[in-house]
Design a protein around this motif. Structure first.
Motif, mmCIF file in Angstrom:
data_model
loop_
_atom_site.group_PDB
_atom_site.id
_atom_site.type_symbol
_atom_site.label_atom_id
_atom_site.label_comp_id
_atom_site.label_asym_id
_atom_site.label_seq_id
_atom_site.Cartn_x
_atom_site.Cartn_y
_atom_site.Cartn_z
ATOM 1 N N ALA A 185 1.299 -1.251 -0.095
ATOM 2 C CA ALA A 185 -0.176 -0.229 -0.059
ATOM 3 C C ALA A 185 0.702 1.576 -0.227
ATOM 4 O O ALA A 185 0.573 2.403 -0.651
ATOM 5 C CB ALA A 185 -1.054 -0.077 1.167
ATOM 6 N N SER A 186 2.062 1.524 0.614
ATOM 7 C CA SER A 186 2.708 2.178 0.938
ATOM 8 C C SER A 186 3.568 2.578 -0.404
ATOM 9 O O SER A 186 3.157 3.631 -0.757
ATOM 10 C CB SER A 186 3.953 2.576 2.225
ATOM 11 N N ALA B 121 2.437 1.649 -3.925
ATOM 12 C CA ALA B 121 1.226 1.572 -4.312
ATOM 13 C C ALA B 121 0.640 3.278 -4.439
ATOM 14 O O ALA B 121 0.286 4.316 -4.916
ATOM 15 C CB ALA B 121 -0.145 0.536 -4.283
ATOM 16 N N HIS B 122 0.459 3.596 -2.964
ATOM 17 C CA HIS B 122 -0.304 5.020 -2.676
ATOM 18 C C HIS B 122 0.927 6.336 -2.506
ATOM 19 O O HIS B 122 0.159 7.462 -3.703
ATOM 20 C CB HIS B 122 -0.536 5.258 -1.672
ATOM 21 N N ASP B 123 1.819 5.833 -2.285
ATOM 22 C CA ASP B 123 2.717 6.750 -1.353
ATOM 23 C C ASP B 123 3.645 6.966 -2.854
ATOM 24 O O ASP B 123 4.218 8.353 -3.480
ATOM 25 C CB ASP B 123 3.833 6.923 -0.424
ATOM 26 N N VAL B 124 4.470 6.420 -3.718
ATOM 27 C CA VAL B 124 5.328 5.844 -4.733
ATOM 28 C C VAL B 124 4.229 6.000 -6.307
ATOM 29 O O VAL B 124 4.753 7.660 -6.639
ATOM 30 C CB VAL B 124 6.479 4.779 -4.759
ATOM 31 N N TYR B 125 3.432 5.527 -6.591
ATOM 32 C CA TYR B 125 2.840 5.220 -7.863
ATOM 33 C C TYR B 125 1.726 6.533 -7.679
ATOM 34 O O TYR B 125 2.012 7.355 -8.790
ATOM 35 C CB TYR B 125 2.530 4.068 -7.839
ATOM 36 N N ALA B 126 1.555 6.007 -6.809
ATOM 37 C CA ALA B 126 0.225 7.628 -6.919
ATOM 38 C C ALA B 126 -0.051 8.623 -6.459
ATOM 39 O O ALA B 126 0.195 10.094 -7.818
ATOM 40 C CB ALA B 126 -0.804 7.257 -6.182
ATOM 41 N N ASN B 127 1.965 8.766 -6.054
ATOM 42 C CA ASN B 127 1.791 10.747 -5.943
ATOM 43 C C ASN B 127 3.175 11.101 -6.095
ATOM 44 O O ASN B 127 3.277 12.346 -5.937
ATOM 45 C CB ASN B 127 1.330 10.740 -3.892
ATOM 46 N N ILE B 128 3.725 9.756 -6.613
ATOM 47 C CA ILE B 128 5.640 10.435 -7.488
ATOM 48 C C ILE B 128 5.035 10.303 -8.333
ATOM 49 O O ILE B 128 5.966 11.527 -9.280
ATOM 50 C CB ILE B 128 6.151 9.776 -5.907
ATOM 51 N N PHE B 129 4.681 9.501 -9.157
ATOM 52 C CA PHE B 129 4.509 8.818 -10.660
ATOM 53 C C PHE B 129 3.227 9.462 -11.603
ATOM 54 O O PHE B 129 4.275 10.360 -12.222
ATOM 55 C CB PHE B 129 5.100 7.301 -10.638
ATOM 56 N N LYS B 130 2.514 9.787 -10.740
ATOM 57 C CA LYS B 130 1.760 10.070 -11.332
ATOM 58 C C LYS B 130 0.431 11.435 -10.527
ATOM 59 O O LYS B 130 0.020 12.035 -11.329
ATOM 60 C CB LYS B 130 -0.090 8.994 -10.529
ATOM 61 N N ARG B 131 1.618 12.254 -9.368
ATOM 62 C CA ARG B 131 1.328 13.559 -8.905
ATOM 63 C C ARG B 131 -0.385 13.581 -8.508
ATOM 64 O O ARG B 131 -0.444 14.725 -8.690
ATOM 65 C CB ARG B 131 1.863 14.429 -9.886
ATOM 66 N N GLY B 132 -0.349 12.613 -8.185
ATOM 67 C CA GLY B 132 -1.917 12.213 -6.800
ATOM 68 C C GLY B 132 -2.931 12.134 -8.288
ATOM 69 O O GLY B 132 -3.872 12.356 -7.584
ATOM 70 N N ALA C 85 -3.315 9.599 -10.024
ATOM 71 C CA ALA C 85 -3.376 8.129 -10.511
ATOM 72 C C ALA C 85 -5.043 7.404 -10.861
ATOM 73 O O ALA C 85 -5.895 7.521 -9.994
ATOM 74 C CB ALA C 85 -2.490 7.129 -9.265
ATOM 75 N N ASP C 86 -5.473 6.249 -11.275
ATOM 76 C CA ASP C 86 -6.716 5.743 -11.069
ATOM 77 C C ASP C 86 -6.430 4.778 -10.354
ATOM 78 O O ASP C 86 -6.147 4.106 -10.289
ATOM 79 C CB ASP C 86 -7.104 4.886 -12.643
ATOM 80 N N PRO C 87 -7.997 4.770 -8.961
ATOM 81 C CA PRO C 87 -8.424 4.277 -8.207
ATOM 82 C C PRO C 87 -7.440 2.259 -8.334
ATOM 83 O O PRO C 87 -7.240 2.220 -8.007
ATOM 84 C CB PRO C 87 -8.795 4.546 -7.227
ATOM 85 N N VAL C 88 -8.109 2.090 -9.509
ATOM 86 C CA VAL C 88 -8.261 0.977 -10.253
ATOM 87 C C VAL C 88 -6.635 0.460 -9.925
ATOM 88 O O VAL C 88 -5.651 -0.659 -9.739
ATOM 89 C CB VAL C 88 -9.529 0.656 -10.762
ATOM 90 N N ASP C 89 -6.316 1.147 -10.653
ATOM 91 C CA ASP C 89 -5.204 1.273 -11.412
ATOM 92 C C ASP C 89 -3.528 1.306 -10.119
ATOM 93 O O ASP C 89 -2.855 0.270 -9.301
ATOM 94 C CB ASP C 89 -4.177 1.962 -12.698
ATOM 95 N N GLU C 90 -4.426 1.499 -9.204
ATOM 96 C CA GLU C 90 -3.679 1.709 -8.537
ATOM 97 C C GLU C 90 -3.155 0.761 -6.660
ATOM 98 O O GLU C 90 -2.275 0.345 -6.547
ATOM 99 C CB GLU C 90 -3.553 2.827 -6.745
ATOM 100 N N VAL C 91 -4.625 0.267 -7.279
ATOM 101 C CA VAL C 91 -4.506 -1.027 -6.069
ATOM 102 C C VAL C 91 -4.249 -2.067 -6.690
ATOM 103 O O VAL C 91 -3.488 -3.219 -6.273
ATOM 104 C CB VAL C 91 -5.837 -1.480 -6.407
ATOM 105 N N ARG C 92 -4.101 -2.450 -8.695
ATOM 106 C CA ARG C 92 -4.073 -2.900 -9.223
ATOM 107 C C ARG C 92 -1.906 -3.060 -8.489
ATOM 108 O O ARG C 92 -0.927 -4.602 -9.114
ATOM 109 C CB ARG C 92 -3.468 -3.573 -10.693
ATOM 110 N N VAL C 93 -1.605 -1.837 -8.741
ATOM 111 C CA VAL C 93 -0.115 -1.954 -8.660
ATOM 112 C C VAL C 93 0.341 -2.352 -7.089
ATOM 113 O O VAL C 93 1.232 -2.820 -6.553
ATOM 114 C CB VAL C 93 0.798 0.039 -9.029
ATOM 115 N N ALA C 94 -0.954 -1.926 -6.162
ATOM 116 C CA ALA C 94 -0.234 -2.518 -4.974
ATOM 117 C C ALA C 94 -0.457 -3.892 -4.623
ATOM 118 O O ALA C 94 -0.054 -4.759 -4.078
ATOM 119 C CB ALA C 94 -1.346 -2.341 -3.950
ATOM 120 N N ARG C 95 -1.349 -4.724 -5.157
ATOM 121 C CA ARG C 95 -1.062 -5.852 -6.222
ATOM 122 C C ARG C 95 0.308 -6.563 -6.520
ATOM 123 O O ARG C 95 0.874 -7.790 -5.764
ATOM 124 C CB ARG C 95 -2.585 -6.276 -6.749
ATOM 125 N N LEU C 96 0.408 -6.369 -7.103
ATOM 126 C CA LEU C 96 1.634 -6.957 -7.792
ATOM 127 C C LEU C 96 2.994 -6.536 -6.687
ATOM 128 O O LEU C 96 4.132 -7.124 -7.179
ATOM 129 C CB LEU C 96 1.914 -5.779 -8.971
#
Length: 532
Positions: A368-369, A371-382, A384-395
Motif C-alpha cells: 500500500a505504501s 502504490a499510494h505514496d510512490v506510484y500514485a503521488n510521486i509518479f502520477k502526482r496525485g 492515479a486511477d484508483p483501480v490502477d493503484e490497487v493493481r499496482v499494490a497487488r503486484l
C-alpha cells in the motif's frame, strides 16, 4: 543432533500428516473467510483500510493479532525457557510500548491521514520527497519484520517434520510466503483483518488453556512451577534473577538498555500497526482499538511467562537447544510433552496462523505504501486511477513476498524475538522522530523530515551490519568472518536519538521554512478530526 530427544523426537516425526493436516485445515478455513468478505476490494478505501468499517473492539483484537507475532509466541517463550527473567523483559517492553501509541500517536494519526504514514508526514511538507522517504522506511521495516516471521516458519516446520536440511526448511518458508501473498491479493485489508481476529482469538485461547493446564500440573502454585524450572535449568536459581542474558558485563547491560528503548519506542512507529488506525471510522474508535489491543496482549504475555518457565521445567534447556529451531522450539516441545502429537499439531497450526496473519499484514502495508505514496503521488502526482493503484499494490505484494522468502531463508535459525527487536529499532529510528515532530513541532520542515528519516534509517542499518548480529559471534548471520566494530546487538540506544538529532538539525539549518497555515490546519485536524 539428528533427532529430538528420545520419545519426543519420535513422536513428533512419526505423525507429520496430522501436524500438517491441522495447519492445512486452518489455511483452508481462513482463505474461505477471506474470499467471502473480499467482494468489494476495487476501491482504495476498501483495499487499504477496509472502508474504515471496523469497530474499536474488532480492530483492537486485530491489532493484537497483528502484533502477537511468532516472536511473541515462539521467541519469547523460548527466551524465558532458556534465559529466564531476562527473556520476560521482551514481554514487558512490547506491552509498555502501547502506552506510547495510546497517549501520543493513535488519535492524532487517525485524524490526520487516510491510508498510510506518508499521508501524515507529507501533510505540510513537500509531497514527493517526503512520500518517497516514508515509502522507503516502510519497505525496509516491513522486510526486517518479515525476516523474523519467515525464520519462525522454517524453525517450526523443522520441528514438526524433523527436517534438519536447509533445503527442506527453505521450501517450507517459500510455501508460507506464497500463502500469505494469497491472503493479501484476495482479501485486502478487510480479509486480512478477519484473519487476524480469528488468529488472535485462537492464539490467546490456546495460551490461556496451556497456562491453566500447566498450573494444574504444578498444583496451581506458581512457586512450584518456578522452583522446578530453576531445578531443571543449567542456570539454577539464577534463572529467576535478572542478568541471565544481559548481565555478564557492561556491554551486555548496555545492550539491554538499547533493547528496552527499541521495544518501547518501536511499536508507535511500526507501519503495519499505524495503518490499522485507518480501519476505524474515527479517533474515538482508534483509542478504543489500542485499549482492546493492550488488554488482549496483557493476558497473552502473562501466559507466555508460565509457558516459558513451564518449558524449562518439563522440557529442559538442553532439549530445547538441541531441537530444530533452537530456542523457538520451546512452546511446541512443551505442547508435545503435555499433550502429545495432537496438541503439537494444534499449537503448530496456531503458530503458523500467527506467522501468516502477521506477514500478510506487513505485505499489505508495504504494498500500500509503494502504490499510494510512490506510484500514485510521486509518479502520477496525485492523479492515479484508483483501480490502477490497487493493481499496482497487488503486484507489489508479489514482489515483497519474494523478498520475504529470500530473507527468511537467510535469517533461518536466529531467535525471532531478537529479530523483531531489530525491526523495532529500525522503525523507531526512521519514523518516530518524524511523526512526533510533524504532529507537535511548528517549525518542523521538509529538510528536517528527510534528515530524520534517512539519517535514522541509515544509522540503524549501518550499525546492524557492523554489529555481532551479522558477524563476529557464534550466532551471527554470517559465520566464520568478523567485520563488526559496533559492540551492541541492538542499535536503538544510538540510532533513535541520532534520528531526533538529525531532524532537529535539518530543521534549524535548512533554508526552507515551515508553512504556518498548513501547521495550523494539521493541528486543528489532528486534535478535532475535522476534515478527516
Amino acid at each position: 543432533m539428528n533427532h529430538l530427544l528420545s520419545a519426543g523426537g519420535a513422536t513428533a516425526a512419526s505423525n507429520p500428516v496430522l501436524n500438517i493436516a491441522v495447519f492445512a485445515l486452518f489455511v483452508a478455513i481462513t482463505l474461505f473467510v477471506v474470499y467471502r468478505v473480499s467482494s468489494r476490494n476495487s476501491s482504495r478505501s476498501d483495499y487499504y483500510a477496509a472502508g474504515s468499517a471496523f469497530t474499536g473492539r474488532q480492530n483492537g483484537i486485530a491489532l493484537s493479532g497483528d502484533f502477537l507475532s511468532a516472536a511473541s509466541f515462539l521467541g519469547i517463550a523460548g527466551a524465558i525457557a532458556v534465559h529466564g527473567y531476562d527473556g520476560f523483559l521482551y514481554s514487558i517492553g512490547f506491552l509498555v510500548a502501547w502506552l506510547v501509541d495510546l497517549l501520543l500517536i493513535a488519535e492524532l494519526l487517525r485524524n490526520t491521514g487516510r491510508f498510510t504514514m506518508g499521508d501524515v508526514l507529507s501533510f505540510r511538507m513537500k509531497q514527493r520527497p517526503v512520500r518517497a522517504a516514508a515509502a522507503t522506511s516502510t519497505l525496509v521495516i516491513s522486510l526486517f519484520y518479515m525476516l523474523a516471521q519467515m525464520a519462525g516458519a522454517g524453525g517450526l516446520i523443522a520441528l514438526l517434520l524433523n527436517i534438519h536440511g536447509g533445503l527442506g526448511q527453505a521450501l517450507i518458508i517459500a510455501v508460507v510466503g506464497v500463502v500469505m501473498v494469497l491472503y493479501v491479493l484476495v482479501g485486502g485489508m478487510k480479509g486480512t483483518t478477519y484473519v487476524q481476529i480469528i488468529k488472535a482469538s485462537i492464539l490467546i485461547l490456546s495460551a490461556v488453556l496451556m497456562t491453566v493446564f500447566l498450573f494444574g500440573k504444578f498444583g496451581f502454585s506458581l512457586s512450584n512451577l518456578l522452583s522446578q524450572a530453576a531445578y531443571h535449568s543449567p542456570m539454577g536459581g539464577k534463572l529467576l534473577e535478572p542478568g541471565g542474558q544481559y548481565g555478564a558485563n557492561g556491554t551486555t547491560k548496555l545492550d539491554f538498555v538499547s533493547l528496552a528503548v527499541a521495544l518501547i519506542l518501536g511499536a508507535a512507529a511500526l507501519p503495519h500497526v499505524l495503518m490499522r488506525f485507518y480501519t476505524v471510522p474515527n479517533s474515538h474508535e482508534a483509542r478504543r482499538s489500542v485499549v482492546w489491543a493492550t488488554a488482549c496482549m496483557f493476558v497473552f504475555y502473562l501466559c507466555t511467562l508460565v509457558i516459558g518457565f513451564g518449558a524449562a521445567a518439563l522440557v529442559g534447556t538442553d532439549e530445547i537447544k538441541a531441537a530444530p529451531g533452537g530456542e523457538n522450539s520451546a512452546a511446541p516441545l512443551l505442547a508435545l510433552h503435555i499433550g502429545g502429537t495432537l496438541l503439537l499439531g494444534i499449537l503448530a497450526a496456531v503458530a503458523f496462523a500467527t506467522i501468516l496473519a502477521v506477514v500478510a499484514g506487513l505485505t499489505l502495508t508495504a504494498s500500500a505504501s509503494f502504490a499510494h505514496d510512490v506510484y500514485a503521488n510521486i509518479f502520477k502526482r496525485g492523479h492515479a486511477d484508483p483501480v490502477d493503484e490497487v493493481r499496482v499494490a497487488r503486484l507489489t505484494a508479489i514482489g515483497i513476498g519474494v523478498l520475504a522468502i529470500i530473507g527468511g531463508i537467510l535469517a533461518n535459525g536466529q531467535n525471532i524475538a531478537f529479530l523483531v527487536a531489530l525491526a523495532f529499532a529500525v522503525a523507531a529510528s526512521a519514523n518516530l522522530s518524524t511523526l512526533l515532530y510533524s504532529l507537535f513541532w511548528k517549525r518542523f520542515n521538509t529538510t528536517g523530515t528527510l534528515w530524520a528519516i534517512y539519517g535514522g534509517l541509515g544509522a540503524c542499518l549501518v550499525l546492524v551490519i557492523f554489529s555481532p548480529v551479522v558477524s563476529g559471534s557464534p550466532d551471527s548471520i554470517i559465520k566464520g568472518v568478523d567485520f563488526h566494530w559496533f559492540p551492541l546487538k541492538n542499535p536503538g540506544l544510538v540510532s533513535i536519538p541520532f534520528s531526533f538529532l538529525c531532524g532537529f538539525l535539518g530543521t534549524i539549518l535548512a533554508k526552507d521554512k515551515a508553512d504556518p497555515r498548513k501547521h495550523a490546519e494539521m493541528e486543528v485536524r489532528s486534535l478535532t478530526g475535522i476534515g478527516s
